[in-house]
Design an enzyme around this catalytic site. Structure first.
Site, mmCIF file in Angstrom:
data_model
loop_
_atom_site.group_PDB
_atom_site.id
_atom_site.type_symbol
_atom_site.label_atom_id
_atom_site.label_comp_id
_atom_site.label_asym_id
_atom_site.label_seq_id
_atom_site.Cartn_x
_atom_site.Cartn_y
_atom_site.Cartn_z
ATOM 1 C CB CYS A 94 53.963 16.864 10.632
ATOM 2 S SG CYS A 94 53.786 16.245 12.302
ATOM 3 C CD GLU B 277 46.695 16.630 14.380
ATOM 4 O OE1 GLU B 277 47.604 17.432 14.125
ATOM 5 O OE2 GLU B 277 46.018 16.683 15.407
ATOM 6 C CD GLU C 62 55.048 19.002 5.199
ATOM 7 O OE1 GLU C 62 54.179 18.573 4.409
ATOM 8 O OE2 GLU C 62 55.019 18.783 6.418
ATOM 9 C CE LYS D 171 44.862 4.229 3.652
ATOM 10 N NZ LYS D 171 46.328 4.100 3.311
ATOM 11 N N GLY E 108 41.561 4.330 1.305
ATOM 12 C CA GLY E 108 41.430 5.494 2.193
ATOM 13 C C GLY E 108 40.197 6.304 1.826
HETATM 14 P P1 NAD Z 1 49.655 11.391 2.383
HETATM 15 O O1 NAD Z 1 48.669 12.481 2.513
HETATM 16 O O2 NAD Z 1 50.114 11.000 1.034
HETATM 17 O O3 NAD Z 1 49.072 10.047 3.017
HETATM 18 C C1 NAD Z 1 48.656 9.971 4.365
HETATM 19 C C2 NAD Z 1 47.632 8.870 4.486
HETATM 20 O O4 NAD Z 1 46.469 9.253 3.761
HETATM 21 C C3 NAD Z 1 48.066 7.531 3.889
HETATM 22 O O5 NAD Z 1 47.495 6.487 4.640
HETATM 23 C C4 NAD Z 1 47.444 7.575 2.508
HETATM 24 O O6 NAD Z 1 47.237 6.310 1.946
HETATM 25 C C5 NAD Z 1 46.137 8.294 2.793
HETATM 26 N N1 NAD Z 1 45.549 9.006 1.663
HETATM 27 C C6 NAD Z 1 46.195 9.644 0.653
HETATM 28 N N2 NAD Z 1 45.294 10.156 -0.202
HETATM 29 C C7 NAD Z 1 44.060 9.875 0.290
HETATM 30 C C8 NAD Z 1 42.729 10.129 -0.146
HETATM 31 N N3 NAD Z 1 42.469 10.785 -1.291
HETATM 32 N N4 NAD Z 1 41.709 9.690 0.607
HETATM 33 C C9 NAD Z 1 41.947 9.016 1.758
HETATM 34 N N5 NAD Z 1 43.180 8.713 2.208
HETATM 35 C C10 NAD Z 1 44.226 9.146 1.491
HETATM 36 O O7 NAD Z 1 50.864 11.763 3.339
HETATM 37 P P2 NAD Z 1 52.193 10.940 3.601
HETATM 38 O O8 NAD Z 1 53.111 11.162 2.454
HETATM 39 O O9 NAD Z 1 51.875 9.537 4.006
HETATM 40 O O10 NAD Z 1 52.740 11.679 4.914
HETATM 41 C C11 NAD Z 1 53.437 12.853 4.854
HETATM 42 C C12 NAD Z 1 52.534 14.041 5.147
HETATM 43 O O11 NAD Z 1 51.887 13.847 6.396
HETATM 44 C C13 NAD Z 1 53.319 15.320 5.293
HETATM 45 O O12 NAD Z 1 52.655 16.376 4.649
HETATM 46 C C14 NAD Z 1 53.342 15.543 6.786
HETATM 47 O O13 NAD Z 1 53.528 16.864 7.182
HETATM 48 C C15 NAD Z 1 52.024 15.016 7.200
HETATM 49 N N6 NAD Z 1 52.046 14.658 8.626
HETATM 50 C C16 NAD Z 1 51.335 15.431 9.513
HETATM 51 C C17 NAD Z 1 51.366 15.138 10.872
HETATM 52 C C18 NAD Z 1 50.598 15.956 11.882
HETATM 53 O O14 NAD Z 1 50.348 15.463 12.971
HETATM 54 N N7 NAD Z 1 50.212 17.170 11.586
HETATM 55 C C19 NAD Z 1 52.110 14.059 11.316
HETATM 56 C C20 NAD Z 1 52.815 13.312 10.407
HETATM 57 C C21 NAD Z 1 52.761 13.611 9.050
#
Ligand code: NAD
Length: 476
Positions: A281, A247, A381, A172, A209
């Site tokens: 990230c 992550e 962040e 997803k 998700g």
């Molecule tokens: P997000 O948490 O909003 O979404 C990430 C993914 O999770 C998306 O596919 C989203 O649809 C899904 N999601 C959101 N809520 C969910 C739930 N309740 N249940 C299941 N799935 C859910 O994050 P974003 O805005 O897409 O990305 C930015 C964030 O990701 C930042 O905090 C960044 O630091 C983090 N990030 C971490 C890494 C790492 O490797 N540590 C890498 C890239 C991004």
């Protein structure tokens, strides 16, 4: 390439189809126009995808590792063949400068696929330990949930390792970047991925998700995204005792040691902080410098930031594109406003929407000095082009400030003496430390992941494969 796309598709058991439902728009953050849409696949399609992945698992798990590794290598070739297409999709979906898209969303994933194939061939699938044999096999169905910021790389980090391990996948991807996921998965299938081994469901985190994370027949949920969503995913998975890899976010420090060449270190650390408009990230969004060089550093920081040309993501000279959405831009501007209220001084940036182009969710690169240690711009962040400068008195103070953070994903250390930098690196409470500007793309086999609020588990390298295996000890 067309500027708009058909509705994003799902893939279940080798069959692509377009799900029905209310449209969620995908918006190009540079043109601010709708380029396509996606719908929530929902519970039933998630269930069908998990069932297909579960049915495909035993045969895939029992393939020879060479077969699995060869699939990754063929996919890497196709990724390079279609580099322009894939990079172009990512730049349209989320505004990444095209030169960065090529490097990080096509070339790097290809390197990761090849590195994973190489590691899989040498992985200890069977190990003799104390008279027993420890056998490792693919653990089952992996639910992979990925973000929009480095979309192809994030998907490949999970899918390559899971497939190499002999697990099968339901992916997803972010609802903001569904098209690169569709394109990438079609390349896996062109490379010969059997039906059911890699499936795609589209939609939001809250609906699709969550349905995936909660599915009782997963062996593993591998999640990349925000801390808030990570906590929810882990709680949903816990109901079925499903293992997780999380992550999550970061607030990574770049520690410039007193002996570092200040110009080189500042140029490098500023580039790491502003990469992808700070939407990374592991972006180094805290710059730690000796207090004795603060005045000299200020001029060098301003000069380094001036090299980050904002503009059209498709201009090859652009180093910083727009932020992913109007919401993200406004959020970042709120953080800058709060930093000014907390006593911060803007060394660069205005705290207002950038006027670099007629459209686009731009924020100027912003460097803030003079913030107290408890300011939100130091602790949270921001996920935008915002760097906070912190000064330290001696190396112990630098380590203390670097570790005074809820996150623990990544750090940089800059020094003229690599051994000295390594000693400092091992005192930092983070999952990865880069010395003197080394890049992930130079080390695609090195495990990546965090501690503290940055999550747990590792991606890439042998630890990335191990995540998606189960161990059976056979004693005679
Ligand atoms: P997000 O948490 O909003 O979404 C990430 C993914 O999770 C998306 O596919 C989203 O649809 C899904 N999601 C959101 N809520 C969910 C739930 N309740 N249940 C299941 N799935 C859910 O994050 P974003 O805005 O897409 O990305 C930015 C964030 O990701 C930042 O905090 C960044 O630091 C983090 N990030 C971490 C890494 C790492 O490797 N540590 C890498 C890239 C991004």
């Amino acid at each position: 390439m067309a500027d708009t796309f058909e509705r994003a598709r799902c893939l279940v058991d080798g069959q692509w189809f377009t799900p029905a439902g209310p449209a969620i728009e995908v918006i190009n953050p540079y043109t601010e126009t709708v380029i396509g849409d996606v719908v929530d696949a929902g519970e039933q399609i998630v269930h069908d995808a998990v069932r297909a992945a579960a049915a495909a698992h035993p045969a895939w798990r029992d393939t020879d590792v060479d077969e699995r590794a060869a699939l990754l290598e063929r996919t890497a070739e196709l990724l390079i063949r279609d580099e322009d297409t894939l990079a172009g999709i990512v730049s349209r979906e989320m505004g990444m400068p095209i030169s960065l898209s090529r490097i990080t969303q096509a070339q790097l994933p290809a390197q990761v696929l090849r590195a994973t194939a190489r590691i899989a061939r040498n992985f200890p699938w069977s190990q003799d330990i104390d008279g027993a044999t420890l056998v490792r096999r693919g653990s089952g169905v992996v639910g992979a949930v990925t973000p929009w910021n480095m979309p192809v790389h994030q998907i490949v980090a999970k899918v390559a390792a899971a497939l190499a391990a002999g697990s099968t996948v339901v992916l997803k991807a972010s609802e903001m970047t569904p098209y690169d996921a569709n394109c990438l998965v079609s390349l896996f299938h062109e490379a010969g991925c059997p039906p059911g081994v890699l499936n795609v469901v589209t939609g939001t985190g809250a609906v699709t998700g969550a349905a995936l994370a909660a599915h009782p027949h997963l062996a593993h949920v591998s999640f990349t995204g925000s801390v808030t969503a990570g906590r929810t995913v882990a709680a949903l998975a816990a109901a079925s005792l499903t293992r997780c890899t999380l992550e999550l976010g970061g607030k990574s420090p770049a520690v410039l040691l007193p002996d570092a060449d200040l110009d080189t270190a500042i140029t490098g650390a500023v580039a790491s902080g502003l990469v992808n408009s700070g939407q990374a990230c592991n972006a180094t969004t805290r710059l730690l410098i000796p207090e004795t060089v603060a005045d000299d550093a200020a001029d060098l920081i301003t000069a380094a930031v001036a090299q980050h040309r904002l503009g059209d993501p498709f201009d090859p000279l652009t180093r910083q594109g727009p932020l992913v959405s109007a919401r993200q831009r406004d959020r970042v501007l709120d953080y800058i406003g709060n930093a000014i209220d907390a006593g911060g001084h803007l060394l660069t940036g205005t705290g207002k929407p950038s006027e670099v182009a007629e459209t686009g969710f731009f924020v100027d690169p912003t460097v803030i000095t003079g913030l107290p240690a408890d300011a939100t711009a130091i602790r949270e962040e921001i996920f935008g082009p915002v760097i906070a400068v912190q000064t330290y008195t001696d190396v112990d103070d630098a380590v203390r400030i670097a570790n005074d953070c809820a996150y623990g994903l990544s750090a940089e250390v800059w020094s003229a003496d690599v051994d000295r930098a390594r000693t400092v690196a091992t005192r930092l409470d983070v999952g990865q430390v880069k010395i003197n500007g080394v890049r992930t793309r130079n080390r695609p086999a090195v495990p990546f992941g965090g501690v503290k609020d940055s999550g747990y588990g590792r991606e890439l390298g042998h630890l990335g494969i191990e995540e998606f295996t189960d161990a059976t000890a056979v004693m005679s």
